[in-house]
Design a protein around this motif. Structure first.
Motif, PDB file in Angstrom:
ATOM      1  N   LEU A 147      14.327   5.877   0.533  1.00 58.95           N
ATOM      2  CA  LEU A 147      13.168   4.980   0.536  1.00 58.95           C
ATOM      3  C   LEU A 147      13.575   3.526   0.329  1.00 58.95           C
ATOM      4  N   LEU A 148      14.682   3.333  -0.376  1.00 60.52           N
ATOM      5  CA  LEU A 148      15.184   1.986  -0.645  1.00 60.52           C
ATOM      6  C   LEU A 148      15.458   1.224   0.651  1.00 60.52           C
ATOM      7  N   GLN A 149      15.745   1.962   1.713  1.00 59.40           N
ATOM      8  CA  GLN A 149      16.102   1.352   2.992  1.00 59.40           C
ATOM      9  C   GLN A 149      14.902   1.175   3.920  1.00 59.40           C
ATOM     10  N   ASP A 150      13.718   1.591   3.464  1.00 60.91           N
ATOM     11  CA  ASP A 150      12.513   1.462   4.280  1.00 60.91           C
ATOM     12  C   ASP A 150      11.939   0.050   4.203  1.00 60.91           C
ATOM     13  N   VAL A 151      10.929  -0.200   5.021  1.00 62.02           N
ATOM     14  CA  VAL A 151      10.233  -1.486   5.014  1.00 62.02           C
ATOM     15  C   VAL A 151       9.556  -1.687   3.661  1.00 62.02           C
ATOM     16  N   ILE A 152       9.653  -2.895   3.118  1.00 62.02           N
ATOM     17  CA  ILE A 152       8.977  -3.205   1.857  1.00 62.02           C
ATOM     18  C   ILE A 152       8.007  -4.365   2.065  1.00 62.02           C
ATOM     19  N   ASN A 153       6.984  -4.392   1.256  1.00 63.14           N
ATOM     20  CA  ASN A 153       5.999  -5.467   1.314  1.00 63.14           C
ATOM     21  C   ASN A 153       6.575  -6.705   0.627  1.00 63.14           C
ATOM     22  N   VAL A 154       6.558  -7.842   1.320  1.00 62.90           N
ATOM     23  CA  VAL A 154       7.089  -9.080   0.734  1.00 62.90           C
ATOM     24  C   VAL A 154       6.053 -10.200   0.721  1.00 62.90           C
ATOM     25  N   ASP A 155       4.880  -9.954   1.284  1.00 60.70           N
ATOM     26  CA  ASP A 155       3.839 -10.984   1.342  1.00 60.70           C
ATOM     27  C   ASP A 155       2.710 -10.613   0.384  1.00 60.70           C
ATOM     28  N   PHE A 156       2.659 -11.325  -0.733  1.00 62.40           N
ATOM     29  CA  PHE A 156       1.640 -11.042  -1.742  1.00 62.40           C
ATOM     30  C   PHE A 156       0.655 -12.199  -1.888  1.00 62.40           C
ATOM     31  N   SER A 157       0.660 -13.089  -0.909  1.00 63.91           N
ATOM     32  CA  SER A 157      -0.231 -14.243  -0.958  1.00 63.91           C
ATOM     33  C   SER A 157      -1.627 -13.900  -0.463  1.00 63.91           C
ATOM     34  N   ALA A 158      -1.721 -12.908   0.390  1.00 57.71           N
ATOM     35  CA  ALA A 158      -3.017 -12.525   0.948  1.00 57.71           C
ATOM     36  C   ALA A 158      -2.969 -11.057   1.345  1.00 57.71           C
TER      37      ALA A 158
END
Length: 200
Positions: free
Chosen positions: A108-119
């Motif tokens: 799972l560490l290599q999966d896509v992660i959320n990096v946009d927490f502004s909206a």
């Protein structure tokens, strides 16, 4: 049921997540349903949704917990008072131990992660996971005094070591036949090559 009413929400969340983790390991995340998690944890399906919005939030909760375990492994095998090479192999040992203990999370560490927490909508545990990951990367950057090139070096290092460990697992017989070395020896050789390229 009266006993559970008196418990903190965090206790219920952990109990549910622990049950989900066992099911994810056994059946995989995709095949595990909320109904299965509810039955295993001893809750109604409706109660699961009191503590988690959906299965994806349970996964995010578990990934956050696993990130703390990865951080612990790396910190335990390194020291700012040690030399670069000792710390390099310490970081590698921490990652290898993490992979052995928590293979699902390593994947799972290599999966896509959320990096946009502004909206937009996101789970709080996703943001906390991102913060934990950046703390790990900043720590590694400080260990090796990487400076302006930190992001490129660390990202490439993560991509390389994850690739080496994953391919070594999948291609063990091929490695032994072609390289005439064991999987463990192959990994050590490649880690040495990485060190010469990135951190010496």
């Amino acid at each position: 049921m009266a006993r559970r009413i008196k418990e903190e929400p965090s206790v219920h969340r952990k109990r549910i997540a622990d049950a989900a983790e066992k099911l994810f390991i056994t059946y995989g995340i995709e095949k595990t349903t909320v109904s299965m998690i509810a039955e295993s944890a001893g809750y109604s399906k409706a109660t699961i949704y009191v503590y988690f919005e959906n299965k994806e939030e349970i996964v995010a909760y578990l990934v956050l917990n696993s990130m703390a375990l990865l951080k612990k492994e790396i910190y335990e095998h390194t020291s700012k008072d040690s030399r670069h090479k000792e710390n390099y192999y310490g970081v590698c040992e921490g990652i290898i131990n993490y992979k052995k203990k928590y293979p699902m999370y390593f994947s799972l560490l290599q999966d896509v992660i959320n990096v946009d927490f502004s909206a937009g909508k996101y789970f709080e545990s996703e943001k906390d996971t991102y913060i934990q990951g950046e703390e790990i990367n900043n720590y590694i950057s400080e260990l090796f005094a990487l400076g302006d090139d930190a992001f490129v070096v660390i990202f490439t290092f993560w991509a390389s070591i994850c690739g080496i460990l994953s391919m070594a697992d999948k291609k063990t017989e091929y490695i032994e036949k072609q390289a005439k070395v064991s999987k463990k020896e192959f990994v050590q050789l490649e880690l040495e090559r990485l060190y010469r390229g990135f951190f010496r």
